[in-house]
Design an enzyme around this catalytic site. Structure first.
Site, PDB file in Angstrom:
ATOM      1  N   MET A 224       0.894  -1.226   0.077  1.00  0.00           N
ATOM      2  CA  MET A 224       0.041   0.039   0.146  1.00  0.00           C
ATOM      3  C   MET A 224       0.875   1.403  -0.109  1.00  0.00           C
ATOM      4  SD  MET A 224      -3.412  -0.125   2.532  1.00  0.00           S
ATOM      5  CE  MET A 224      -2.660  -1.222   3.841  1.00  0.00           C
ATOM      6  N   HIS A 225       0.370   2.222  -0.811  1.00  0.00           N
ATOM      7  CA  HIS A 225       1.391   3.243  -0.781  1.00  0.00           C
ATOM      8  C   HIS A 225       0.448   4.539  -1.224  1.00  0.00           C
ATOM      9  CE1 HIS A 225       1.659   2.483  -5.164  1.00  0.00           C
ATOM     10  NE2 HIS A 225       2.080   3.822  -5.327  1.00  0.00           N
ATOM     11  N   ARG A 226      -0.529   4.251  -1.922  1.00  0.00           N
ATOM     12  CA  ARG A 226      -1.463   5.436  -2.480  1.00  0.00           C
ATOM     13  C   ARG A 226      -2.196   6.330  -1.331  1.00  0.00           C
ATOM     14  NH1 ARG A 226      -1.511   5.324  -7.952  1.00  0.00           N
ATOM     15  NH2 ARG A 226      -0.970   3.199  -8.625  1.00  0.00           N
TER      16      ARG A 226
END
Length: 365
Positions: free
Chosen positions: A209-211
């Site tokens: 996850m990075h958004r």
């Protein structure tokens, strides 16, 4: 004597340029007048996010590194444009080839066109329809000034036709990221460490996850991880943590004995984990492509996707960013009832050869 400048700046770019460089190198034995110059913008400057990829994917050291990392997106774009303009003036070329949808792609395509140099966009035409994503703006602006579109799907082709681009600019060639995947499948390697020694094939999840929509709101990030923990039984979850996510997780103090957070992994190690996982939970577009081709169930934590073919023909499902929607999808995975990969046209490992063949014909006198 055609000369191509190939631009890479961020982690996803390296998988996309590697097969193109290898295809050019193969052609050079019979076409010694074919030249390329590799420019690393420096957008990603962490070794795990950049340097390891050159070694693992057998990419030659860049001819130039522009050092454009750090700062806001505007600062990064400006720094790359200034440095790339100097690079092109000192090293003229016939065409600048950009890939994907990162800041470097936008900055270098604008700089090239202002110097009246042709631009080729690998992965042109893909759209999410979400203008809150910086990547969508990068795609739209880059495509608006592109001379050659190398597309991954018929969906991308249709997007370009609707925007008024002529057929002679659109080249449906497939996906260079899949070229890299298929070429390196036999080389995948288990990451080092006790955690990875304990994992059983098909009995763990991989998560990324990075958004901002997922990681920038504390309550939402916490709820999402809790929903994933609740729906995955007693299976381990391996979570290579993106730098921006790590800061937020640290602030929240999220911990669970089944949640194994680790540093970002190299390409060969990460895809080893994906290939052997029960499923992948991600908000990355590229991972949905790789998981689909490896026939690994994939959940995308986004409200839209620019890679619809991974849903129609792949193993991907678009779940959204609401943690409450996860449960039925995780139940399906745990029950072994997920859909199978159907095969995506031209995702066959030969995309880069098609690209180089088209460019060679277009730019050889």
């Amino acid at each position: 004597m055609p000369t191509f400048t190939i631009v890479a700046g961020a982690r996803p770019n390296f998988m996309k340029i590697a097969p193109i460089i290898h295809a050019i190198q193969r052609q050079q034995s019979s076409h010694p007048d074919l030249h390329f110059r590799l420019v690393h913008t420096g957008q990603h400057y962490d070794k795990k996010m950049s340097g390891d990829f050159f070694e693992q994917l057998n990419i030659p050291e860049p001819h130039a590194n522009l050092g454009g990392g750090g700062g806001t997106q505007a600062e990064q774009t400006a720094a790359i444009m200034v440095a790339f303009e100097k690079e092109l003036m000192e090293n003229p070329c016939d065409l600048v080839l950009v890939v994907g949808d990162v800041t470097s792609t936008l900055a270098c395509s604008i700089t090239a066109k202002k110097l009246c140099i042709d631009v080729a966009h690998v992965e042109g035409g893909i759209r999410s329809g979400d203008l809150t994503m910086p990547e969508e703006i990068n795609r739209m602006v880059t495509d608006s000034i592109t001379d050659h579109f190398f597309t991954t799907s018929e969906i991308a082709n249709e997007n370009l036709r609707k925007s008024g681009f002529s057929e002679d600019k659109i080249h449906f060639v497939g996906n260079t990221m899949i070229d890299t995947l298929l070429a390196n499948l036999p080389r995948f390697q288990q990451p080092e460490g006790e955690l990875f020694d304990r994992l059983e094939s098909g009995n763990y999840f991989v998560m990324t996850m990075h958004r901002p929509a997922n990681v920038d709101q504390e309550h939402k990030l916490k709820a999402m991880i809790q929903a994933i923990l609740d729906g995955t039984g007693d299976l381990p979850i391996v979570f290579p943590v993106h730098p921006r996510t790590a800061k937020n997780l640290q602030a929240l103090g999220i911990q669970d004995p089944r949640l194994h957070m680790c540093e970002p992994l190299g390409y060969l190690e990460f895809n080893y984990l994906v290939k052997n996982a029960k499923a992948v939970i991600t908000d990355s577009g590229g991972i949905t492509e790789e998981a689909s081709v490896m026939n690994v169930p994939c959940i995308t934590l986004r409200d839209n996707t620019e890679r619809a073919e991974t849903i129609h023909l792949g193993t991907n499902e678009l779940v959204g960013t609401d943690p409450a929607k996860l449960k039925p999808y995780l139940e399906k995975i745990m029950a072994g009832e997920w859909k199978q990969y159907q095969g995506i046209p031209l995702w066959d490992g030969e995309t880069a050869d098609r690209i180089v063949s088209i460019l060679q014909k277009a730019y050889s006198a």
